[in-house]
Design a protein around this motif. Structure first.
Motif, PDB file in Angstrom:
ATOM      1  N   PRO A  94     132.152  55.182  13.130  1.00 23.61           N
ATOM      2  CA  PRO A  94     130.873  55.556  13.765  1.00 23.61           C
ATOM      3  C   PRO A  94     130.453  56.959  13.360  1.00 23.61           C
ATOM      4  N   GLN A  95     129.154  57.151  13.109  1.00 21.33           N
ATOM      5  CA  GLN A  95     128.615  58.428  12.662  1.00 21.33           C
ATOM      6  C   GLN A  95     127.873  59.113  13.804  1.00 21.33           C
ATOM      7  N   SER A  96     127.883  60.428  13.762  1.00 27.29           N
ATOM      8  CA  SER A  96     127.180  61.208  14.790  1.00 27.29           C
ATOM      9  C   SER A  96     125.685  60.929  14.697  1.00 27.29           C
ATOM     10  N   GLY A  97     124.999  61.112  15.813  1.00 29.57           N
ATOM     11  CA  GLY A  97     123.569  60.866  15.833  1.00 29.57           C
ATOM     12  C   GLY A  97     122.898  61.627  16.950  1.00 29.57           C
ATOM     13  N   SER A  98     121.596  61.655  16.934  1.00 27.33           N
ATOM     14  CA  SER A  98     120.799  62.333  17.968  1.00 27.33           C
ATOM     15  C   SER A  98     119.603  61.452  18.295  1.00 27.33           C
ATOM     16  N   ILE A  99     119.251  61.419  19.582  1.00 28.60           N
ATOM     17  CA  ILE A  99     118.102  60.653  20.059  1.00 28.60           C
ATOM     18  C   ILE A  99     117.392  61.465  21.125  1.00 28.60           C
ATOM     19  N   ASN A 100     116.190  61.028  21.449  1.00 25.39           N
ATOM     20  CA  ASN A 100     115.451  61.650  22.549  1.00 25.39           C
ATOM     21  C   ASN A 100     115.862  61.012  23.870  1.00 25.39           C
ATOM     22  N   VAL A 101     115.581  61.715  24.925  1.00 21.95           N
ATOM     23  CA  VAL A 101     115.874  61.201  26.269  1.00 21.95           C
ATOM     24  C   VAL A 101     115.131  59.876  26.459  1.00 21.95           C
ATOM     25  N   GLY A 102     115.867  58.837  26.940  1.00 20.31           N
ATOM     26  CA  GLY A 102     115.269  57.526  27.145  1.00 20.31           C
ATOM     27  C   GLY A 102     115.361  56.611  25.946  1.00 20.31           C
TER      28      GLY A 102
END
Length: 1169
Positions: A94-102
């Motif tokens: 699994p690779q690191s990631g970023s998302i917005n709230v929700g």
């Protein structure tokens, strides 16, 4: 992910979730460790946001230095945790990631299952130890799949509608038996900017240069002191307190009843808080200002210094602590006379922020790497990390750490490719990271490996030159790693790489490869080892290279050869080349020897054989002489010249070919013609060509054969002689007597000879002569095998002599002659009938059976036989056959008309003899007549009938009576073998109506049909009239009722438990199980059964939190019912185990208190006993 749960007052309660990101959640805990040792508690500032966005109050509380998801509890931090050995299981990480709230995000891990016997075990963690398997719900889903074609397990973690506090470090662990693999990755949840109205207070505090407005502090101790116990959880939720248990323990100590103090009008506060570098004032108010006052720190008296200043204001006594440091974090007390009051001071260490971020580095191997970072405070405690793992900085470590003031460096003097990764510096106020990329220098081949051809035993040297010169490498031969030893020398000097072998052997030939370490390029060369061929005839160990072998044996000559490459081998006999594809004679070549094979040697195989060896290094030849000796040819078939009773004489000629060796003698064998087993007659060689076998069985056919013997062996047998039989005549016949005499015939009989012999007996010859003459006349032209013979055509009243001879293959035996002459004249014998015993009484047969009567008699001459039935000749359907000695009456299919008395008469001239034979043909009887019901009384019926008209030609021996109920008309036997013609049937059932029928029976059996009564008999009870009652249908419906309630139960943690009850209801009720009034629906920990009204609830491996009040509720259209019971689960978990499972703090505190209460009650019971 954890989800909000509802409290009793309807307010949402957020479960404690691990927070490892940079930004705290709305109700978060910021933890600032005061020292790396982590042995004391640290200050926390809880800042709950109000709904209207106003400035929050500050709350000073005491929490442990660890939180969910950040690490193990304090008592386990100092323990060395050794991870299991790692192995490569994950093929996709699994690779690191970023998302917005929700937003939603999916992390995928794949494991190859080609070498795995079963599915591996995978666990997902947040932080260091929080297992996410217990947090699955609408925000977190874990899925697994398996592809049968690619043999790959796919594991997915779906985060749905992510929240801000989901930010942090996650870990995936895969285990299979003794294999283990793990991978860490990060998730960043970003806030969505919503304009000027939505302001991130934390970001505002971080970015503003001026100091934010201080907010008033909230004393949680006062709030907890004045709150009811049922409000503790709400207060913890409102202010984001995670260590509620620790607070409750301290609160319990502070809530002890204090006696009214005589010295102090106002005591110290329970706790104080100060920032590091600030100052704090500890104030007490005395009731008596004259009392002497002393201050203590951790039990040590405090003296006035610039750091500690004592002030007096009326009755107030004040101690001021300047420049608070971490060592001022202690327990303080003040004594006034005999009284004492205490308090605690908590020093908050300010976070260390990163002023200058790390910069990414890209370099090559063997270069120096320096990572520089600047923090906001000198002497700050920081940590260097590589790929999420702390960098070792010991004496033997490759990494060096240097710091000057606020600057910190991580230095790698000689970089390698393994140093590639993400390096980060962790401070209490933040983290800075940068990527370091270490690449290999480009490889240049200055001199490639050269292929070589070397003579066996000569030195072999391989060398190459590459740049860079300091790159090590490995040597391989045919794909196998070469290790240096006494014979093989491998050395590396600057750009040169050498492989030396002092004395080359055959095994050194092959493909050599040099692989520079860290590079994909390889250098290859081929090495050939050659050796001149040679034939090693000395291995045969025979004189003059001559091999002698007996013909018929297998010859296999294995001659060692040598040479490299393997030489080409040619075998020759004269000008003919022997191939390896021959059938009987073939030549084969192997790695170290050549072989000549002759499966069955013959005389023609004698001669010289030449071997020729050739390869690129030279040629060699050699010769081998083969001599084949043989056994003699078989002699001609022997001749049997003379045969006796048990012997014979035989002769033969010597064989044409003696096999190259003189004939030493002969063996003689014989066998019976019908047998296949030959028997040797002489064990010593017979030197002559004649022989006389003896001790043979008379009359048995024999064959003989000859073997010739020389020094090599025994020849094949000769052809068998013609069969011959030793024979002898039999002895004379015995007991010759006269059997019968007529006017022109004489019948003689005799016994066989006493000695017949092995030749057997072919038959007899009968001769006669008239008395007074010697002319014997042969009576039978052909031999007779019988021992009785009638001589016919004799003159009347003549006198004759008779003799008999036994004949076989050897000839005629001596004759047997009558002693006296025989007069040819017939003698009268009166007739006599000999009636068999079974015919002296009535002869009985059934209709259709066969009648076969044989009546013997005597009389001479042949009597006249007559059969009469009751004075009349017998019918034509009766067959009569007469002979000289008996008469036979035969009826193929008997009928009743054949019954009667038969008279047999036998007459010879005037002599007559008679006999009577009584024959009775019987059949089944007819049915009885006039069956009627005479009387019915009570449960009895009287029946009467008449015998049948036809008794079947046999007396009636009984009757069978049957009854049948009028309703079913099924017949049942009441009486069998009944002799009278009236009967009373009893024990009949009142209210039933019966019919009766009767069969007649004789010696043959029951009649084919029965006679039934015309009327029926009704069995009624006198004086009563039967009235059919009317029945109403019963209503079986009923509301649920529990016939067996639930019982309070104790269970052991980790072992399955069951709850049972039984319910009765119609129609079938719906069963609902509840825990603490909450319906259990689709919970995999529970299994519910219902069978025949028995309701069962099975709890799979319950934990202490599965305890509570369980309810079973049954509902149908007529009503409902329920039963309750209490389940207690004993043997639970430690506080650490409960925290690791992600159990909310309020449930942990409740469980701990209940466990202590139960243990205390049990100990009191044991003490009372």
């Amino acid at each position: 992910m954890p989800e909000p749960t509802k409290k009793d007052d309807g307010q949402p309660e957020e479960n404690v979730a691990p927070v490892s990101g940079d930004a705290p959640s709305e109700n978060s805990v910021e933890i600032t460790p005061k020292a790396p040792s982590l042995k004391k508690s640290a200050k926390t500032i809880v800042t709950p946001l109000k709904e209207n966005g106003s400035t929050p109050k500050k709350l000073s509380i005491d929490l442990p230095m660890w939180s969910l998801g950040d690490g193990p509890p304090p008592e386990d931090i100092d323990k060395l945790i050794e991870p299991p050995p790692h192995s490569i299981l994950l093929i996709e990480k699994p690779q690191s990631g970023s998302i917005n709230v929700g937003g939603d995000i999916t992390f995928v891990a794949k494991v190859e299952a080609k070498d795995l016997l079963r599915k591996p075990t995978i666990k997902w963690f947040k932080g260091k130890w929080m297992d996410l398997a217990s947090k699955t719900g609408k925000h977190l889903q874990l899925k697994e799949s398996f592809d049968r074609f690619t043999k790959i397990h796919t594991f997915e973690m779906h985060i749905i509608k992510a929240k801000e506090n989901y930010t942090g470090n996650y870990r995936c662990e895969v285990t299979y038996k003794d294999k283990f693999d793990s991978w860490s990755f990060d998730l960043e949840v970003k806030e969505i900017p919503e304009g000027s109205q939505s302001i991130d207070i934390r970001s505002a505090f971080k970015r503003r240069e001026h100091k934010p407005e201080e907010t008033p502090e909230v004393d949680v101790w006062e709030i907890l002191k004045n709150a009811r116990p049922d409000e503790y959880e709400k207060i913890a939720f409102t202010y984001g307190i995670t260590d509620l248990r620790g607070l409750l323990k301290r609160l319990k100590k502070t809530k002890k009843e204090e006696k009214k103090s005589e010295a102090f009008a106002k005591r110290l506060e329970p706790a104080y808080q100060a920032d590091k570098g600030g100052k704090i004032r500890l104030i007490v108010e005395l009731a008596d200002p004259t009392v002497e006052l002393k201050w203590y720190k951790n039990g040590q008296e405090i003296r006035p210094t610039p750091k500690y200043i004592f002030e007096h204001k009326g009755t107030q006594r004040i101690m001021v602590i300047n420049n608070c440091q971490m060592n001022d974090d202690a327990a303080y007390s003040v004594t006034a006379g005999d009284e004492k009051c205490t308090s605690e001071l908590f020093v908050k260490e300010l976070p260390v922020n990163i002023v200058k971020e790390l910069e990414p580095v890209k370099t090559t191997v063997n270069e120096r790497i320096e990572l520089e970072c600047e923090v906001s405070e000198e002497g700050a405690k920081i940590k260097w990390m590589k790929n999420g793992v702390e960098v070792p900085t010991g004496v033997r470590s490759r990494y060096r750490v240097k710091s000057e003031g606020t600057k910190h460096w991580l230095i790698i003097d000689d970089a390698s490719k393994d140093d590639t990764g993400t390096y980060s510096l962790m401070a209490t106020g933040g983290t800075s990271q940068a990527h370091v990329q270490v690449d290999l220098k480009p490889l240049k081949i200055l001199m490639d490996l050269q292929s070589a051809t070397v003579l066996l035993g000569q030195p072999l040297r391989l060398n190459c030159e590459i740049y860079p010169g300091n790159v090590p490498g490995r040597w391989y031969k045919n794909g196998q790693l070469i290790q240096p030893n006494d014979r093989i020398n491998i050395f590396h000097k600057t750009k040169n790489h050498n492989l030396d072998i002092e004395s080359a052997t055959i095994h050194d030939a092959g493909d050599y490869t040099f692989v520079p370490e860290g590079y994909t390029q390889t250098l290859s060369a081929k090495v050939h080892i050659i050796d001149p061929p040679k034939v090693h005839l000395e291995a045969l160990n025979v004189q003059d290279n001559t091999v002698t072998i007996v013909a018929g044996n297998k010859l296999r000559l294995e001659i060692p050869i040598s040479g490299e490459p393997a030489p080409r081998v040619v075998w020759m006999k004269g000008e003919r080349v022997i191939l390896d594809t021959g059938n009987r004679v073939r030549a084969e070549t192997f790695a170290d020897h050549t072989c000549l094979t002759i499966d069955v040697t013959e005389r023609e195989d004698t001669g010289n054989y030449k071997i020729v060896l050739q390869n690129e290094a030279g040629e060699d030849t050699a010769s081998v002489k083969v001599k084949v000796v043989d056994i003699p040819d078989p002699p001609e078939a022997p001749l049997v010249t003379e045969v006796g009773g048990d012997w014979c004489t035989m002769t033969w000629e010597p064989p044409r070919y003696d096999g190259g060796s003189p004939i030493l003698g002969y063996f003689i064998e014989r066998k019976k013609k019908q047998s296949s087993r030959w028997m040797r007659l002489n064990f010593d060689l017979c030197k002559e060509t004649t022989f006389e076998p003896k001790k043979m069985i008379e009359g048995v056919p024999y064959e003989v054969r000859i073997f010739a013997v020389n020094a090599i062996g025994v020849s094949k047998p000769s052809e068998p002689s013609k069969p011959f039989i030793p024979l002898a005549v039999t002895s004379e016949p015995t007991m010759l007597v006269v059997d019968d005499v007529t006017d022109n015939t004489v019948t003689m009989k005799w016994r066989p000879p006493d000695t017949i012999g092995a030749a057997g007996l072919d038959g007899y010859q009968i001769e006669y002569c008239i008395e007074g003459t010697d002319d014997w006349i042969v009576a039978n032209k052909e031999l007779t095998e019988k021992t009785r013979y009638t001589i016919t055509g004799l003159p009347v009243e003549a006198k004759i002599l008779v003799r008999v001879k036994a004949i076989n293959a050897a000839g005629a035996s001596p004759p047997r002659t009558t002693q006296h002459s025989i007069l040819v004249k017939e003698v009268i014998e009166p007739p006599k009938i000999r009636i068999p015993r079974h015919l002296k009484q009535t002869y009985i047969r059934k209709v259709g059976e066969v009648v076969n009567l044989v009546v013997p008699f005597v009389g001479k001459p042949r009597p006249k036989v007559t059969w009469l039935k009751e004075g009349q000749p017998v019918e034509q359907s009766i067959s009569i056959r007469n002979s000289d000695c008996d008469s036979i009456m035969f009826i193929r299919k008997a009928e009743r008309k054949h019954s009667g008395k038969y008279e047999l008469s036998v007459q010879v001239e005037n002599h007559i003899d008679t006999a009577m034979v009584d024959i009775q043909i019987v059949d089944l009887p007819g049915p009885p007549q006039a069956v009627k019901i005479e009387e019915v009384w009570g449960t009895n019926v009287a029946l009467d009938w008449s015998p049948p008209k036809d008794n079947g030609n046999a007396p009636i021996i009984g009757y069978t009576i049957q009854k049948a109920d009028k309703k079913t008309m099924e017949w049942y036997t009441c009486v069998e073998h009944y002799h009278r013609t009236c009967v009373t049937i009893s024990d009949l059932v009142v209210g039933n109506e019966y019919f009766f029928r009767i069969y007649s029976e004789n010696m043959v059996g029951l009649s084919e049909s029965a006679t039934a009564t015309k009327d029926s008999a009704l069995i009624v009870k006198e004086g009563l009239q039967l009235k059919n009652p009317e029945y109403n249908d019963r209503d079986f419906t009923e509301p649920p009722t529990f016939t067996q309630p639930l019982i309070n139960t104790f269970a052991i943690a980790g072992y399955n438990a069951t709850l049972n009850c039984s319910v009765r209801a119609n129609p079938r009720p719906k069963v609902i199980w509840m825990k603490n009034k909450i319906t259990i629906i689709d919970d995999p920990r529970y299994r519910m059964f219902s069978n025949q009204g028995v309701c069962t609830l099975e709890l799979r491996k319950p934990s202490p939190f599965d305890g509570g009040v369980y309810t079973c509720k049954a509902v149908n259209d007529l009503g409902e019912a329920q039963v309750d019971c209490k389940l207690e689960v004993k043997g639970g978990f430690t506080f650490f185990e409960l925290m690791k499972r992600g159990v909310p703090l309020h449930l942990i505190d409740k469980y701990m208190n209940e466990s202590k209460t139960s243990e205390k009650s049990e100990s009191e019971k044991k003490g009372s006993n």
